[in-house]
Write an enzyme that holds these catalytic residues in place. Sequence first.
Site, PDB file in Angstrom:
ATOM      1  N   ALA A  60       0.855  -1.186   0.000  1.00  0.00           N
ATOM      2  CA  ALA A  60       0.000   0.000   0.000  1.00  0.00           C
ATOM      3  C   ALA A  60       0.894   1.240   0.000  1.00  0.00           C
ATOM      4  O   ALA A  60       2.083   1.146   0.298  1.00  0.00           O
ATOM      5  CB  ALA A  60      -0.867  -0.012   1.256  1.00  0.00           C
ATOM      6  N   GLY A  99       0.381  -5.163   0.611  1.00  0.00           N
ATOM      7  CA  GLY A  99      -0.802  -5.140  -0.245  1.00  0.00           C
ATOM      8  C   GLY A  99      -0.532  -5.780  -1.604  1.00  0.00           C
ATOM      9  O   GLY A  99      -1.443  -6.333  -2.225  1.00  0.00           O
ATOM     10  N   GLU A 102      -1.002  -9.288  -1.131  1.00  0.00           N
ATOM     11  CA  GLU A 102      -2.437  -9.557  -0.950  1.00  0.00           C
ATOM     12  C   GLU A 102      -3.147  -9.619  -2.304  1.00  0.00           C
ATOM     13  O   GLU A 102      -3.970 -10.496  -2.551  1.00  0.00           O
ATOM     14  CB  GLU A 102      -3.047  -8.486  -0.026  1.00  0.00           C
ATOM     15  CG  GLU A 102      -2.609  -8.734   1.405  1.00  0.00           C
ATOM     16  CD  GLU A 102      -2.992  -7.636   2.372  1.00  0.00           C
ATOM     17  OE1 GLU A 102      -2.815  -6.462   2.031  1.00  0.00           O
ATOM     18  OE2 GLU A 102      -3.447  -7.978   3.470  1.00  0.00           O
ATOM     19  N   GLU A 122       4.305  -5.344   6.827  1.00  0.00           N
ATOM     20  CA  GLU A 122       3.461  -4.380   7.550  1.00  0.00           C
ATOM     21  C   GLU A 122       3.887  -4.251   9.015  1.00  0.00           C
ATOM     22  O   GLU A 122       3.841  -3.174   9.605  1.00  0.00           O
ATOM     23  CB  GLU A 122       1.988  -4.810   7.499  1.00  0.00           C
ATOM     24  CG  GLU A 122       1.311  -4.579   6.160  1.00  0.00           C
ATOM     25  CD  GLU A 122       1.469  -5.738   5.185  1.00  0.00           C
ATOM     26  OE1 GLU A 122       2.390  -6.557   5.361  1.00  0.00           O
ATOM     27  OE2 GLU A 122       0.666  -5.827   4.231  1.00  0.00           O
TER      28      GLU A 122
END
Length: 718
Positions: A60, A99, A102, A122
């Site tokens: 992200a 992300g 993911e 993260e």
Amino acid sequence: MVDYSVNGSVAVLMVNNPPVNALGHAVRVGLKTGIERGAKDSRVRSIIIIGKGQTFPAGADIREFGKPSKEPWLTAVGNLIKTCSKPVVAAIHGTCLGGGLEIALFSHYRIAVSSARVGFPEVTLGLLPGAGGSQRLSRLTGLPVAMEMISSGRHVPARKAKEYGIIDEIVSGDLLKTALKFAQEVQSRPFKDRCLRYKVVPNADRVEEYASAALTQVKKKYKGFEAPVACVQAVRSSAELSYEEGMKRERDLFLQLGQSGQAKAQQYAFFAERAVTKWQMPGGSYKTAKPLPVRSTAVIGAGTMGSGIAVCLLSAGLPVYLLEQNEKFLQSGVKLIESIMAGSVKLGKVSMETAKRAATLLKPTLSYDDIKDVDLVIEAVFENLDIKKEVFSKLDKICKPSAILCTNTSTIDINRISSATSRPEKVVGTHFFAPAYHMKLLENIYGTKTSPEAVATVMKLGKTINKVPVLVKSCHGFLANRMNAPFSSEAIFLVEEGASPQEVDQVNEDFGMPMGPFKVRDLSGIDISWRINREVAKVLGTSITKETRFLGGNRYCGLNDDFYDKGRYGRKTGKGWYLYEKVGGKTAVADPEAEEIINSYRQSRGIVKRKITPQEIFERQFYSAINEGFRILEEGICNMPEEIDISWIYGFSYPKYRGGPMFYASQIGLQRVYDRICHYHETCPYSIHWVPNRLLKKLAENNVPFTQWANHVSKSKM
Ligand SMILES: CCCCCCC[C@H](O)CC(=O)SCCNC(=O)CCNC(=O)[C@H](O)C(C)(C)COP(=O)([O-])OP(=O)([O-])OC[C@H]1O[C@@H](n2cnc3c(N)ncnc32)[C@H](O)[C@@H]1OP(=O)([O-])[O-]
Ligand SMILES: NC(=O)c1ccc[n+]([C@@H]2O[C@H](COP(=O)([O-])OP(=O)(O)OC[C@H]3O[C@@H](n4cnc5c(N)ncnc54)[C@H](O)[C@@H]3O)[C@@H](O)[C@H]2O)c1
């Protein structure tokens, strides 16, 4: 941000958001529209997601955290991929992180080049995967691997990721071409069962056992950090709850962590670490100065630091001439290097091949003639100006004109050392922290005549040897040790006044420092600080006696000297401020004999012991260091508070989840910090480090936000 194209029957969604293809709002929108378009496009039978440039999305966009979130969220994009009527292939190169992973786990297939790395970092930002990572990874890898990967944030190489089941195929050649072929092949296969959401977590019935083992481990390894514990809890829920409930649990934990001070501090530290690479000095900067190539090196002095520095250079594949003053010291240095290397191999920090190669790259010598052609020299002889000047004068005569001459001095002004050479522009400080092979900070120091080219060379060297280099201007003690001086002096003054070493250490350890200052003194040696104090006195043209209460106009405490006189040097003699189980022992326990030394010291000086609160202990140590930090900024020793914070994190193992002393000060509020410094200036008047700093006063009075401090620094310098 996401380029859509169709090649035959395959739609290609190429994420184009340099430098790391972070999944910011525009990328999420691009992926959403791309998937929707591909699903509707009658020519298309499968879809590829791939990154343009150096990497697959590395996560992200961290800069968006803390700001109002904009739809579509990453989970919504993922759900669209998951439910797409056409198979989606993630084609991975570079770093597929957070992300990014993911998104790959929402895809139906994952292929990767062998140099790719995947992971969930993260946790290093004080967070956990917030878009299903903790629920989907365990369905692929099983609970123990998912708990370990997510709570450590470790990057996993593609081949290992394939073993774990994260990657379906390792491919070679042009990734896009291979991905197109792969995407065509899968068009005819059923792919609904590829959706991880419908898989069961392997060995879910053993979740209690795995979670308690993981929790025990993370609490020990990442003491004080909140996120690793939450990571284990999130993965745990993938086995205990339904998929939907698990996703909700993950989201709740993510939001909870996101609002914590730790996440804020860790994200600040992430950007601070990158900010310090953008160095500047009079006449040059990271943008303008070119580093010289460093292909061969020499280290002068094979003691504690020289040996550790040699290990750093050798581990990075650089040849090292190790030069000593006699055969005995040379051989002991070689032995030390071998034992550090063996220890690192044992701990898995260095591979056997690296250690074997290092042995061939090490060239012990007693002759300066051998080092005449090396590109860079690091001097690590005794902390004595005369000896250092003698060494630099020899280096100046023997080394080739382009050679960079570095000193590992921990305190001496670089200008005083470079004056012994005819090439001060090539002289630069490279201050390693003990143990040099372990601590990540490399404090690089420029003198008034050091060239930007020399600085660029040592900044690059820092990266090459896997350190975090920070550039500072020369002064006595530089940045880190200058700030550590009041921090460490206050610890001893507190004991002089009534606190016990254990109380002081406890306050520090409760705050998150790995070791209190008295344990650190015992580790580095009470004899060392005794010697340093004598050197300081010598420079000041005085000497230290039992009556000394002031040194250079500052308060002085002779307690350290009393421990030295009793032969209590710390761990190396089995006793110091603490008692150890044996000579060289590591387990510190309170010692009545040490208490006796402290009591009789107080009595002999008429000091009446008083009760000192943990708050006072904390403030006197940390606030005096912060006050010195502002002085360092004001004097232009460094350019930004980030340089101070990174120095503490990597030089003194300051807890990253607190960001660093300057960031911490901003969180407490500068006015409060300033007021307390004024208070201690009144109550402890005999130390220059309590004189309230003007820059701090100005920033506090004007309520200047942290991000603006650096602007005021340059103004105050003008
Ligand atoms: C419930 C709500 C749902 C929430 C959804 C959550 C989603 C997810 O679970 C959370 C995440 O992904 S968290 C994220 C998980 N991912 C991570 O934690 C990965 C973090 N990144 C890294 O570890 C390294 O950058 C790489 C290893 C990717 C590259 O290393 P390298 O080649 O040495 O390069 P470099 O020097 O390091 O960086 C170059 C430039 O890029 C910049 N930048 C980098 N990443 C950025 C980011 N994500 N963002 C923004 N910027 C980022 C960096 O600042 C620098 O900028 P500068 O202005 O030039 O200074
Ligand atoms: N020990 C630490 O924690 C630490 C941390 C950072 C920086 N430093 C700095 O690193 C330097 C070295 O410290 P150390 O702790 O490794 O000292 P040390 O006493 O362990 O080692 C110094 C070595 O230099 C050798 N030496 C002395 N004169 C020499 C000469 N003329 N030619 C070649 N070799 C010579 C000695 O024989 C000895 O082996 C000092 O400047 C010190 O301030 C030390």
